[in-house]
Design a protein around this motif. Structure first.
Motif, PDB file in Angstrom:
ATOM      1  N   LYS A 152       0.838  -1.205   0.000  1.00 17.65           N
ATOM      2  CA  LYS A 152       0.000   0.000   0.000  1.00 17.65           C
ATOM      3  C   LYS A 152       0.870   1.250   0.000  1.00 17.65           C
ATOM      4  CE  LYS A 152      -3.662   2.577   0.225  1.00 17.65           C
ATOM      5  NZ  LYS A 152      -4.499   2.755  -0.954  1.00 17.65           N
TER       6      LYS A 152
ATOM      7  N   THR B 183       2.119   3.920  -3.864  1.00 18.81           N
ATOM      8  CA  THR B 183       1.867   5.361  -3.950  1.00 18.81           C
ATOM      9  C   THR B 183       2.793   5.978  -5.001  1.00 18.81           C
ATOM     10  OG1 THR B 183       1.288   5.408  -1.608  1.00 18.81           O
ATOM     11  CG2 THR B 183       1.781   7.524  -2.644  1.00 18.81           C
TER      12      THR B 183
ATOM     13  N   TYR C  60      -2.623  -5.592  -6.389  1.00 19.04           N
ATOM     14  CA  TYR C  60      -1.991  -4.274  -6.394  1.00 19.04           C
ATOM     15  C   TYR C  60      -2.919  -3.205  -6.960  1.00 19.04           C
ATOM     16  CZ  TYR C  60       2.496  -5.125  -4.307  1.00 19.04           C
ATOM     17  OH  TYR C  60       3.475  -5.388  -3.390  1.00 19.04           O
TER      18      TYR C  60
ATOM     19  N   LEU D 225      -5.124  -2.461  -4.055  1.00 13.46           N
ATOM     20  CA  LEU D 225      -4.418  -1.628  -3.067  1.00 13.46           C
ATOM     21  C   LEU D 225      -4.289  -0.184  -3.534  1.00 13.46           C
ATOM     22  CD1 LEU D 225      -1.472  -3.821  -1.730  1.00 13.46           C
ATOM     23  CD2 LEU D 225      -3.479  -3.035  -0.462  1.00 13.46           C
ATOM     24  N   LYS D 226      -4.094  -0.005  -4.821  1.00 13.66           N
ATOM     25  CA  LYS D 226      -3.971   1.341  -5.383  1.00 13.66           C
ATOM     26  C   LYS D 226      -5.275   2.118  -5.167  1.00 13.66           C
ATOM     27  CE  LYS D 226      -1.672   4.159  -8.260  1.00 13.66           C
ATOM     28  NZ  LYS D 226      -0.412   4.746  -7.911  1.00 13.66           N
TER      29      LYS D 226
ATOM     30  N   ASP E 139      -8.316   0.873   0.718  1.00  9.43           N
ATOM     31  CA  ASP E 139      -7.562   0.763   1.960  1.00  9.43           C
ATOM     32  C   ASP E 139      -7.025  -0.646   2.137  1.00  9.43           C
ATOM     33  OD1 ASP E 139      -8.359   3.376   2.583  1.00  9.43           O
ATOM     34  OD2 ASP E 139     -10.118   2.681   3.708  1.00  9.43           O
ATOM     35  N   ALA E 140      -5.776  -0.759   2.590  1.00 14.03           N
ATOM     36  CA  ALA E 140      -5.162  -2.069   2.812  1.00 14.03           C
ATOM     37  C   ALA E 140      -5.991  -2.904   3.786  1.00 14.03           C
ATOM     38  CB  ALA E 140      -3.736  -1.903   3.330  1.00 14.03           C
TER      39      ALA E 140
END
Length: 141
Positions: A24, A28, A86, A89-90, A93-94
């Motif tokens: 996470k 970013t 992924y 996650l992008k 929220d994790a």
């Protein structure tokens, strides 16, 4: 403890949790697919070192056609899972993505019974239902 499957399963869970947190933060400002690529390169490098250090390289000709087929299918499924993970996650929220990802536990139970002939007791199925309900409840907003 190294010969105990529970030891390794718990370590797997710990590292899976760290995967979500590190992923996470790491995703970013990075494209989800490129982040998956970087993760894959790191895994290949780490496994190369492990195989070399433990002298566990094997000849490819000793692997049966059936094993090749299922290892390739497993690799494709892993890659698809990582790409989807992924991307999730992008976008999310994790703490909400990871529990939904862990619905794989429920699917493994169902697929294990359906395709591998495994058997689960009523208590086991109750646990599977609780995992499903818990994952949905954690992810609920």
């Amino acid at each position: 403890m190294a010969g105990n499957w529970i030891f390794w399963a718990v370590l797997s869970a710990v590292f899976a949790a760290l995967t979500a947190i590190f992923g996470k933060v790491g995703v970013t400002g990075v494209g989800a697919d490129f982040a998956t690529f970087i993760r894959t390169v790191v895994i290949i490098a780490a496994l190369t070192l492990i195989l070399t250090a433990r002298r566990e390289w094997q000849g490819l000709d000793g692997i049966s056609g059936r094993s090749w087929l299922f290892l390739v299918l497993s690799g494709l499924a892993t890659g698809a899972s990582w790409i989807c993970y992924y991307r999730a996650l992008k976008l999310g929220d994790a703490a909400r993505v990871a529990p939904i990802d862990k619905l794989s536990v429920v699917l493994v139970a169902i697929f294990g019974v359906a395709f591998l002939g495994e058997r689960l007791s009523a208590v086991n199925w109750g646990g599977v239902a609780l995992i499903a309900a818990g994952a949905v409840m954690v992810a609920w907003r």
